[in-house]
Design a protein around this motif. Structure first.
Motif, PDB file in Angstrom:
ATOM      1  N   ALA A 168       0.773  -1.562   0.088  1.00  0.00           N
ATOM      2  CA  ALA A 168      -0.123   0.239   0.225  1.00  0.00           C
ATOM      3  C   ALA A 168       1.003   0.789   0.300  1.00  0.00           C
ATOM      4  N   SER A 169       2.065   1.441   1.008  1.00  0.00           N
ATOM      5  CA  SER A 169       2.745   2.414   0.348  1.00  0.00           C
ATOM      6  C   SER A 169       3.493   2.864  -0.889  1.00  0.00           C
ATOM      7  N   LEU A 170       3.477   1.840  -1.576  1.00  0.00           N
ATOM      8  CA  LEU A 170       4.529   2.106  -2.505  1.00  0.00           C
ATOM      9  C   LEU A 170       2.927   2.559  -3.517  1.00  0.00           C
ATOM     10  N   GLY A 171       2.060   2.219  -2.991  1.00  0.00           N
ATOM     11  CA  GLY A 171       0.995   3.141  -4.213  1.00  0.00           C
ATOM     12  C   GLY A 171       0.270   1.830  -5.314  1.00  0.00           C
ATOM     13  N   VAL A 172       0.379   0.205  -4.858  1.00  0.00           N
ATOM     14  CA  VAL A 172      -0.236  -0.861  -4.895  1.00  0.00           C
ATOM     15  C   VAL A 172      -2.165  -0.909  -4.857  1.00  0.00           C
ATOM     16  N   GLU A 173      -2.470  -1.096  -5.359  1.00  0.00           N
ATOM     17  CA  GLU A 173      -4.107  -0.482  -5.108  1.00  0.00           C
ATOM     18  C   GLU A 173      -4.884  -1.837  -4.988  1.00  0.00           C
ATOM     19  N   LEU A 174      -4.500  -2.865  -5.242  1.00  0.00           N
ATOM     20  CA  LEU A 174      -5.168  -4.393  -4.974  1.00  0.00           C
ATOM     21  C   LEU A 174      -4.129  -5.380  -4.744  1.00  0.00           C
ATOM     22  N   ALA A 175      -4.284  -6.718  -3.293  1.00  0.00           N
ATOM     23  CA  ALA A 175      -3.567  -7.766  -3.410  1.00  0.00           C
ATOM     24  C   ALA A 175      -4.041  -8.458  -3.168  1.00  0.00           C
ATOM     25  N   GLN A 176      -3.902  -9.884  -3.707  1.00  0.00           N
ATOM     26  CA  GLN A 176      -3.971 -11.224  -3.742  1.00  0.00           C
ATOM     27  C   GLN A 176      -3.382 -11.748  -2.682  1.00  0.00           C
ATOM     28  N   GLY A 177      -3.286 -13.256  -2.241  1.00  0.00           N
ATOM     29  CA  GLY A 177      -2.440 -13.759  -1.242  1.00  0.00           C
ATOM     30  C   GLY A 177      -3.634 -14.483   0.009  1.00  0.00           C
ATOM     31  N   TYR A 178      -2.619 -15.348   0.327  1.00  0.00           N
ATOM     32  CA  TYR A 178      -3.422 -16.575   1.505  1.00  0.00           C
ATOM     33  C   TYR A 178      -3.950 -15.182   2.810  1.00  0.00           C
ATOM     34  N   LEU A 179      -3.803 -14.119   2.755  1.00  0.00           N
ATOM     35  CA  LEU A 179      -3.862 -13.181   4.076  1.00  0.00           C
ATOM     36  C   LEU A 179      -5.337 -13.004   3.964  1.00  0.00           C
ATOM     37  N   PHE A 180      -5.802 -12.558   2.947  1.00  0.00           N
ATOM     38  CA  PHE A 180      -7.298 -12.374   2.956  1.00  0.00           C
ATOM     39  C   PHE A 180      -7.869 -14.111   2.610  1.00  0.00           C
ATOM     40  N   ALA A 181      -7.776 -14.758   1.538  1.00  0.00           N
ATOM     41  CA  ALA A 181      -8.161 -16.414   1.435  1.00  0.00           C
ATOM     42  C   ALA A 181      -7.746 -17.040   0.491  1.00  0.00           C
ATOM     43  N   ARG A 182      -7.435 -18.217   1.105  1.00  0.00           N
ATOM     44  CA  ARG A 182      -6.895 -19.046  -0.357  1.00  0.00           C
ATOM     45  C   ARG A 182      -7.919 -19.099  -1.194  1.00  0.00           C
ATOM     46  N   PRO A 183      -7.545 -19.761  -2.557  1.00  0.00           N
ATOM     47  CA  PRO A 183      -8.850 -20.421  -3.178  1.00  0.00           C
ATOM     48  C   PRO A 183      -9.524 -21.409  -3.295  1.00  0.00           C
ATOM     49  N   GLY A 184     -10.551 -21.087  -3.767  1.00  0.00           N
ATOM     50  CA  GLY A 184     -12.223 -21.856  -3.206  1.00  0.00           C
ATOM     51  C   GLY A 184     -12.939 -21.469  -4.369  1.00  0.00           C
ATOM     52  N   ARG A 185     -13.814 -22.389  -3.579  1.00  0.00           N
ATOM     53  CA  ARG A 185     -14.773 -22.134  -4.881  1.00  0.00           C
ATOM     54  C   ARG A 185     -15.918 -20.627  -4.544  1.00  0.00           C
ATOM     55  N   LEU A 186     -16.373 -20.227  -5.844  1.00  0.00           N
ATOM     56  CA  LEU A 186     -16.969 -19.645  -6.891  1.00  0.00           C
ATOM     57  C   LEU A 186     -18.187 -18.805  -5.615  1.00  0.00           C
ATOM     58  N   PRO A 187     -18.501 -18.107  -5.213  1.00  0.00           N
ATOM     59  CA  PRO A 187     -19.555 -18.174  -3.903  1.00  0.00           C
ATOM     60  C   PRO A 187     -20.551 -17.582  -4.952  1.00  0.00           C
ATOM     61  N   GLY A 188     -21.907 -18.858  -4.863  1.00  0.00           N
ATOM     62  CA  GLY A 188     -23.096 -18.637  -5.430  1.00  0.00           C
ATOM     63  C   GLY A 188     -22.976 -19.431  -7.196  1.00  0.00           C
TER      64      GLY A 188
END
Length: 527
Positions: A499-519
């Motif tokens: 975030a401090s470097l200007g990155v807007e979006l992020a992906q990784g295990y901090l937020f969630a592991r891969p899984g089924r798409l809700p719905g």
């Protein structure tokens, strides 16, 4: 393409051979410096480019029109005045240590040149002070594979690949004893003879030498001595894999090498072909029927990993990740590439994603498209037909251009990207920074997003130099109108640094592991 974070009072001139030359000089300058500055009379900044956001907290354009002193710590401005006098008198300022006007007063190297032209115009570069050379390290699997492929295709083409395999019981012990891993790495580096070393999986190593074959018996003895000192007697097995790219095209040789390394990482020396890369390619071809059936019958799953906004942690979109049943993802994809089934695989994945979008209103999904498919007119037409039949879904679709295979026909790839863009599909360059081609793609292809390779995200929390490199990638992306995603964000520290470097979006295990798409409904299986 503008250079990284460029800001100037003048507008960009039309593209000319001279403009190409200027781009080249800018590229050389950024190889040694983080910030480029031009000053006019009275030391006013007329041009700024580089990682200003990272070092000084503002975009380059914010400094145009301001005094040069604004870049330099207050206590250093007397030294700056002397340096500028030296530059005016001699026409050149050799590298000089000076501190930036940031919170840490970071030491930087300032150098300058007075080009012919208006009096008082100076070109300045600011770069980090040189750090001591890094100690040699053992590369991780993906980085080792890329570097090994480059050595194999280098001048002479005489690289030798050695593979080192430890017994299974010792490989299991390594997972419980990290200090053992470190000592084995040190023994490998000491006995490598200066070659490229890599850890392909716990207890399985690769070594590439472009000069002469390594002393494998001596290397095995070193590693066995380490094991014995830990009370783990065991025999280290080694094997040379002939690298014979002369009989293969560069693309075939690279795919065969990746396939062989993937097989070794999962199955050891027993999983390797005996005849070098040519036999490895034949081994891949023998699997073509199995792969074709798996694709045709949809015997694969897609898992979906959320990509979140770093400001509020809300999901922005999901990435669709291939999970072939019973096989390693990399092995499956490499095989599909080698036997010419990449287009069929990418179309099958697109069909599955479009099916999922029909049942998930409001959800946005990114699918990966190989560089092989991107440059295929047949694939482009087949994908266009699918998209035109599902136009209502396209505003929720993103396409990520992967670099598993480098694009050779950029004209055809651009036509595919233009087709996607014309239908409202957002475009992203995946794994930016992982290979040199990604920078060329950013220059030549108009994209909406750039995804920073996870290796840089991991290293940025430990290394100021890597943070600076990510900052330059962010500035370069923003300069051409592309927003930035970081992958492999696994800790709050990773998220804060990005975030401090200007990155807007992020992906990784901090937020969630891969899984089924809700719905989404269960995936289709075709007979």
């Amino acid at each position: 393409m503008q250079a990284s974070g460029i800001a100037s009072r003048s507008s960009s001139p039309p593209r000319t051979p001279g403009a190409d030359q200027r781009d080249r000089f800018l590229t050389f300058a950024f190889a040694a410096a983080d910030l480029l500055v031009e000053t006019g009379p009275h030391a006013t900044i007329t041009f700024a480019a580089g990682a200003f956001r990272h070092h000084l907290g503002e975009a380059p354009e914010a400094f145009v029109g301001r005094p040069l002193d604004d870049l330099i710590a207050a206590e250093e401005r007397g030294a700056l005045a002397m340096a500028m006098q030296l530059l005016a008198a001699r026409g050149r300022l050799p590298p000089t240590a000076i501190r930036l006007n940031d919170a840490r007063r970071t030491p930087f190297s300032l150098a300058g040149l007075a080009p012919s032209g208006p009096q008082g115009q100076f070109c300045l570069t600011f770069g980090p002070l040189p750090a001591p050379p890094r100690a040699p390290t053992v590369a991780e699997g993906a980085a080792f594979g890329r570097a090994a492929a480059g050595l194999m295709q280098g001048p002479g083409g005489s690289a030798v690949l050695a593979l080192i395999d430890l017994p299974d019981e010792i490989r299991r012990a390594i997972a419980r004893r990290p200090e053992l891993q470190g000592e084995l790495d040190a023994a490998l580096l000491e006995g490598s003879g200066g070659g490229l070393t890599g850890r392909l999986s716990p207890g399985r190593y690769g070594l590439v030498s472009s000069r002469q074959p390594p002393d494998l018996p001596g290397l095995a003895a070193r590693m066995e001595a380490v094991l014995l000192s830990h009370g783990l007697p065991g025999e280290v097995s080694t094997r040379n894999l002939p690298l014979d790219p002369e009989s293969l095209t560069p693309a075939q040789a690279t795919r065969a090498l990746r396939h062989a390394l993937s097989n070794f990482a999962t199955g050891g020396t027993a999983a390797l072909a005996t005849g070098g890369l040519t036999e490895a390619l034949r081994d891949i071809a023998a699997q073509a029927g199995t792969i074709r059936r798996a694709i045709g019958e949809r015997r694969f799953d897609l898992l979906y990993q959320p990509i979140v906004d770093l400001r509020d942690r809300r999901t922005h979109h999901y990435e669709a990740l291939l999970r072939p049943g019973g096989q390693q993802v990399d092995t499956f994809i490499r095989c599909a590439e080698a036997v010419g089934l990449t287009e069929e695989l990418d179309l099958a994945v697109a069909d599955t994603v479009l099916d999922a979008l029909r049942f998930t209103p409001g959800v946005h999904v990114a699918l990966n498209i190989s560089g092989l498919s991107m440059q295929s007119p047949r694939f482009r037409q087949a994908l266009q037909n699918r998209l035109d039949a599902n136009r209502a879904l396209l505003p929720r679709l993103m396409a990520e251009l992967t670099e598993s295979v480098e694009i050779e026909n950029e004209e055809e790839a651009r036509a595919t990207l233009d087709m996607l863009r014309a239908r409202g599909v957002s475009l992203c360059i995946d794994d930016f920074g992982a290979g040199a081609a990604a920078f060329r793609y950013l220059r030549n292809f108009a994209v909406n997003w750039v995804k920073v390779d996870g290796a840089y995200v991991q290293n940025a929390v430990r290394s100021e130099r890597d943070r600076s490199f990510v900052a330059s990638m962010v500035d370069l992306s923003l300069a051409v109108g592309a927003r930035v995603i970081a992958e492999q964000v696994e800790t709050e520290e990773h998220a804060a640094v990005m975030a401090s470097l200007g990155v807007e979006l992020a992906q990784g295990y901090l937020f969630a592991r891969p899984g089924r798409l809700p719905g989404a409904p269960p995936p289709r299986r075709l007979a």
